[in-house]
Design a protein around this motif. Sequence first.
Motif, PDB file in Angstrom:
ATOM      1  N   GLY A  21       3.254 -39.575  27.201  1.00 55.61           N
ATOM      2  CA  GLY A  21       2.854 -40.611  26.375  1.00 55.61           C
ATOM      3  C   GLY A  21       1.698 -40.717  25.529  1.00 55.61           C
ATOM      4  O   GLY A  21       0.932 -40.956  26.457  1.00 55.61           O
ATOM      5  N   LEU A  23       0.671 -43.175  23.793  1.00 54.07           N
ATOM      6  CA  LEU A  23       0.831 -44.766  24.354  1.00 54.07           C
ATOM      7  C   LEU A  23      -0.252 -45.082  25.326  1.00 54.07           C
ATOM      8  O   LEU A  23      -1.396 -46.064  25.298  1.00 54.07           O
ATOM      9  CB  LEU A  23       1.748 -45.578  23.863  1.00 54.07           C
ATOM     10  N   TYR A  79      16.960 -49.660  27.295  1.00 54.00           N
ATOM     11  CA  TYR A  79      16.063 -48.747  27.167  1.00 54.00           C
ATOM     12  C   TYR A  79      16.408 -47.898  26.481  1.00 54.00           C
ATOM     13  O   TYR A  79      15.976 -46.403  25.468  1.00 54.00           O
ATOM     14  CB  TYR A  79      15.302 -48.637  28.710  1.00 54.00           C
ATOM     15  N   TYR A 134       8.010 -50.445  19.341  1.00 56.90           N
ATOM     16  CA  TYR A 134       9.207 -50.321  19.040  1.00 56.90           C
ATOM     17  C   TYR A 134       9.717 -50.974  20.079  1.00 56.90           C
ATOM     18  O   TYR A 134      11.205 -51.779  20.138  1.00 56.90           O
ATOM     19  CB  TYR A 134      10.081 -49.118  18.655  1.00 56.90           C
ATOM     20  N   HIS A 157       3.579 -47.673  17.093  1.00 60.85           N
ATOM     21  CA  HIS A 157       2.775 -46.680  17.567  1.00 60.85           C
ATOM     22  C   HIS A 157       3.546 -45.529  16.563  1.00 60.85           C
ATOM     23  O   HIS A 157       3.397 -44.036  16.949  1.00 60.85           O
ATOM     24  CB  HIS A 157       2.891 -46.447  18.719  1.00 60.85           C
TER      25      HIS A 157
HETATM   26  O1  F6P Z   1       5.371 -42.765  19.927  1.00 62.23           O
HETATM   27  C1  F6P Z   1       5.187 -43.694  20.238  1.00 62.23           C
HETATM   28  C2  F6P Z   1       4.712 -44.260  21.852  1.00 62.23           C
HETATM   29  O2  F6P Z   1       5.171 -44.429  22.550  1.00 62.23           O
HETATM   30  C3  F6P Z   1       5.033 -42.796  22.237  1.00 62.23           C
HETATM   31  O3  F6P Z   1       3.302 -43.070  22.972  1.00 62.23           O
HETATM   32  C4  F6P Z   1       5.198 -42.137  23.870  1.00 62.23           C
HETATM   33  O4  F6P Z   1       5.041 -40.900  23.389  1.00 62.23           O
HETATM   34  C5  F6P Z   1       6.818 -42.231  23.658  1.00 62.23           C
HETATM   35  O5  F6P Z   1       6.397 -43.455  22.192  1.00 62.23           O
HETATM   36  C6  F6P Z   1       7.144 -43.265  24.815  1.00 62.23           C
HETATM   37  O6  F6P Z   1       7.826 -42.830  25.439  1.00 62.23           O
HETATM   38  P1  F6P Z   1       8.679 -43.156  26.625  1.00 62.23           P
HETATM   39  O7  F6P Z   1       9.711 -43.284  26.642  1.00 62.23           O
HETATM   40  O8  F6P Z   1       8.339 -42.110  27.915  1.00 62.23           O
HETATM   41  O9  F6P Z   1       8.015 -44.596  27.108  1.00 62.23           O
END
Ligand code: F6P
Length: 483
Positions: A21, A23, A79, A134, A157
């Motif tokens: 990801g 972030l 989650y 989020y 993000h």
């Molecule tokens: O798009 C926002 C984000 O935080 C990305 O950085 C990342 O790809 C994803 O959402 C988070 O994914 P995960 O559930 O793998 O943490």
Amino acid sequence: MNLVVVSNRVARGKPNEPMTGGLAAALLPVVEKTGAIWVGSSGRVRDGNLKEPFAEVEALGAGALAMLDLPAAHYGGYYEGFANSALWPALHSRADLIRASQEDYASYRAVNAFMARALLRFRKPDCAFWIQDYHFLALGAELRDLGVRCPIGFFLHTPWPARAVIGGVPNHRELIEAMLAYDLIGFQTEEDCENFLGYARCDLGLAVHDGFITSQFGRTRAAVFPIGIDPERFAQQATKAMTHPDVSRLRRSLNGEKLAIGVDRLDYSKGLINRIKAFDRMWTVQPNLKRSVSLLQIATPSRGAIEAYGNLQSELAKLVTDVNGVHGEVDWTPIRYLNKGFSQAVLAGLYRTAQVGVVTPLQDGMNLVAKEYVAAQNPADPGVLVLSKFAGAANELDAALLVNPHDIDGMARTIATALAMPQAERQMRWEAMMAKLRTGTIQQWFADFIEALQDAQHSGDSMLPEPPTLWPRRAGDLAARYH
Ligand code: F6P
């Protein structure tokens, strides 16, 4: 200022480890340099007394990383449940995929409240909290309930959708009212910000002027801060990566054939099905492109316990097999499809090897792969970026070949155009995009947000007395700084 950055996922600063990801990859260099403390999930859960958060604290450059075990009883509901089965689909305008129960919502709020209690440990004089994404929409309100008065900012993000779509999330009103406890809310694009302000004005009936919302919490500013990368650092990484064994093996295997590359988390927002269909279409309509270009698609599995993700993984695997079956030859595989993650150090070299970068999400907050692909190119012979107009990155990278990811024929034609593009045009487009990356760096994003947070604070910087100890002490100097 003593800055505490909070996100669900954190990165440990090991350049050779795969990273999931945008972030985590984006925040790592700024936390390392600025000396902030970054608090997030350890990826482990823990039973027992939720009033005693447990964190492992380690050094991260000039800063520190604190990884928290989250409460076992609530982790799934938080989650896989509310965050990724209600909020994620809604934020990506997939209201049809929203699934959530009141138990999931209760778990989401419980984890936000748990994180708030854990954060009290890191509160110091002249402190500010910067909450990411989020997973923690209600964390600011929980911190305020605990008496925290210092500046609290939030950055989203992902996209923020139209009012009708966010209205499909259970408890949306309560949740968005809670978001107004933040002093500053940052978005990736003007459209996201406008959608949010529209909800505040029309659904919550609040006064909105010049990006400021007035609510029971005081004033909250909503503004746009498009996230960037460190293009020079990424370019250096790409040059270095060309001798990495994985990159060398890939180059040797190409035998003069061109390469297109896609790198995504395996997620329905990324438009992977349509992308594969576009390549299928291209090889069908222009069979002369068979053997002259193949696609390397890295699709890193993600959130596998959620039904929509499991379904996508099966559908995609079947589609890739079908396309390879139709177009492949005994000595040629059209699509090289990998379900695993790679480190940034390797990805940089893979991007530089590919003549075309395909980044075609149906919806995406920013999409840092698009920016990394550009930064990784050889200035003398750069590749071409084919970019969805629904990725936040398209606002800045308008010198890419922009596509509609729902238009499979159009994408097929654009990929063929990218493959045939003369060097002079490739260089002109690449230089225009690099200029944008150099102005909107990750360092600039960080500095702009923090400056705006200091200006936007609505409650003064009064500090409450230090809270009681909330989790067991751990040995070591760094950990001691936070006890
Ligand atoms: O798009 C926002 C984000 O935080 C990305 O950085 C990342 O790809 C994803 O959402 C988070 O994914 P995960 O559930 O793998 O943490």
